[in-house]
Design an enzyme around this catalytic site. Structure first.
Site, mmCIF file in Angstrom:
data_model
loop_
_atom_site.group_PDB
_atom_site.id
_atom_site.type_symbol
_atom_site.label_atom_id
_atom_site.label_comp_id
_atom_site.label_asym_id
_atom_site.label_seq_id
_atom_site.Cartn_x
_atom_site.Cartn_y
_atom_site.Cartn_z
ATOM 1 N N HIS A 1 104.530 11.714 -53.291
ATOM 2 C CA HIS A 1 103.995 10.954 -54.393
ATOM 3 C C HIS A 1 102.461 11.440 -54.609
ATOM 4 C CE1 HIS A 1 103.639 7.084 -56.973
ATOM 5 N NE2 HIS A 1 102.313 7.387 -56.551
ATOM 6 N N GLU A 2 101.837 11.231 -53.653
ATOM 7 C CA GLU A 2 100.374 11.525 -53.819
ATOM 8 C C GLU A 2 100.264 13.168 -54.016
ATOM 9 O OE1 GLU A 2 98.314 9.247 -54.169
ATOM 10 O OE2 GLU A 2 99.542 7.749 -53.485
ATOM 11 N N HIS B 1 100.220 13.338 -57.782
ATOM 12 C CA HIS B 1 99.291 13.242 -58.226
ATOM 13 C C HIS B 1 98.095 14.241 -58.318
ATOM 14 C CE1 HIS B 1 99.970 8.956 -59.603
ATOM 15 N NE2 HIS B 1 99.845 8.726 -58.219
ATOM 16 N N ASP C 1 100.677 2.641 -61.007
ATOM 17 C CA ASP C 1 100.462 3.816 -62.018
ATOM 18 C C ASP C 1 101.118 3.723 -63.178
ATOM 19 O OD1 ASP C 1 99.408 4.956 -59.663
ATOM 20 O OD2 ASP C 1 101.234 5.840 -59.380
HETATM 21 ZN ZN ZN Z 1 100.396 6.555 -57.357
#
Ligand code: ZN
Length: 242
Positions: free
Chosen positions: A63-64, A67, A139
């Site tokens: 997930h990170e 980003h 988010d």
């Molecule tokens: Zn996030």
């Protein structure tokens, strides 16, 4: 979760950094104090005692990384400064981007990129783990809010054009908005918001598919080391582009 740097946080941040420096018996504030303070103010303190499963860690790592990679490949976005999967406040991890210069207004292109960055976490989960989590809910909320502003306040929808469809009812309170257009225009606005979000989702998906090997590498790094600095992140990016 992504963290940007807003001017409003600055005062709070300096106080927090001074406290951290004092706690370490230092007279001057260092860059490290400012960084730690930024994260404390924006995301909350580290929660190392929080028990997480291996599956959750892997999900957060991807997930990170999602980003971070979308941030890097969007030219108008800030520089990736740090990415971490150490739980903090209510977030499982974070991606911190810091601006190189002060910008007082935001363009349409910047906002579209920002939405893609916000959705990049969810896209990475879907691409790699073939499943999605609630970890992206904040988010998605922020991406939707920005898309709504673009369409209803900033007149940035090609279809609806230059018309403020909503007004901020009380800018001094919570900044909540009120639609001031016909119901049919209001549903057209919803459609435009959805289209904008989906377009940005596709942009993020295209970027992460294209840079899938890099996504795996950054996620693996996070799984072993928990945190990656901007410089270390750049070593992987540069190796990819050789
Ligand atoms: Zn996030």
């Amino acid at each position: 979760f992504t963290v940007g740097f807003t001017g409003a946080d600055l005062e709070n941040l300096t106080n927090e950094a001074a406290l951290l420096a004092a706690r370490k018996n230092r007279k001057a504030i260092t860059m490290e104090d400012i960084e730690e303070a930024t994260l404390k103010v924006a995301v909350g303190p580290e929660k190392r005692s929080h028990v997480i499963t291996e599956k959750e860690r892997r999900l957060t790592a991807y997930h990170e990384s999602g980003h971070a990679i979308v941030t890097y490949y969007c030219p108008d976005q800030d520089k990736v400064h740090q990415v971490s999967i150490v739980p903090r406040g209510w977030a499982g991890g974070f991606t911190l981007a810091l601006p190189e210069k002060d910008i007082s207004y935001q363009t349409k292109k910047w906002m579209e990129e920002e939405i893609a960055v916000l959705l990049g976490g969810r896209v990475a989960e879907a691409l790699v783990l073939d499943d999605i989590s609630t970890g992206a809910s904040n988010d998605i909320e922020r991406a939707t809010e920005l898309a709504r502003k673009m369409v209803t306040q900033y007149g940035m929808s090609d279809k609806l054009g230059l018309m403020a469809l909503s007004t901020v009812s009380n800018p001094y309170l919570d900044g909540s908005t009120m639609m001031n257009c016909a119901d049919s225009t209001s549903s057209a606005a919803d459609e435009e918001i959805h289209k904008l979000l989906m377009d940005c989702y596709e942009d993020a998906k295209r970027l992460l598919t294209e840079h899938r090997a890099l996504l795996d590498e950054i996620a693996m790094y996070l799984l072993t080391k928990e945190t990656i600095t901007g410089d270390e992140f750049m070593t992987y990016v540069n190796a990819e582009n050789k």
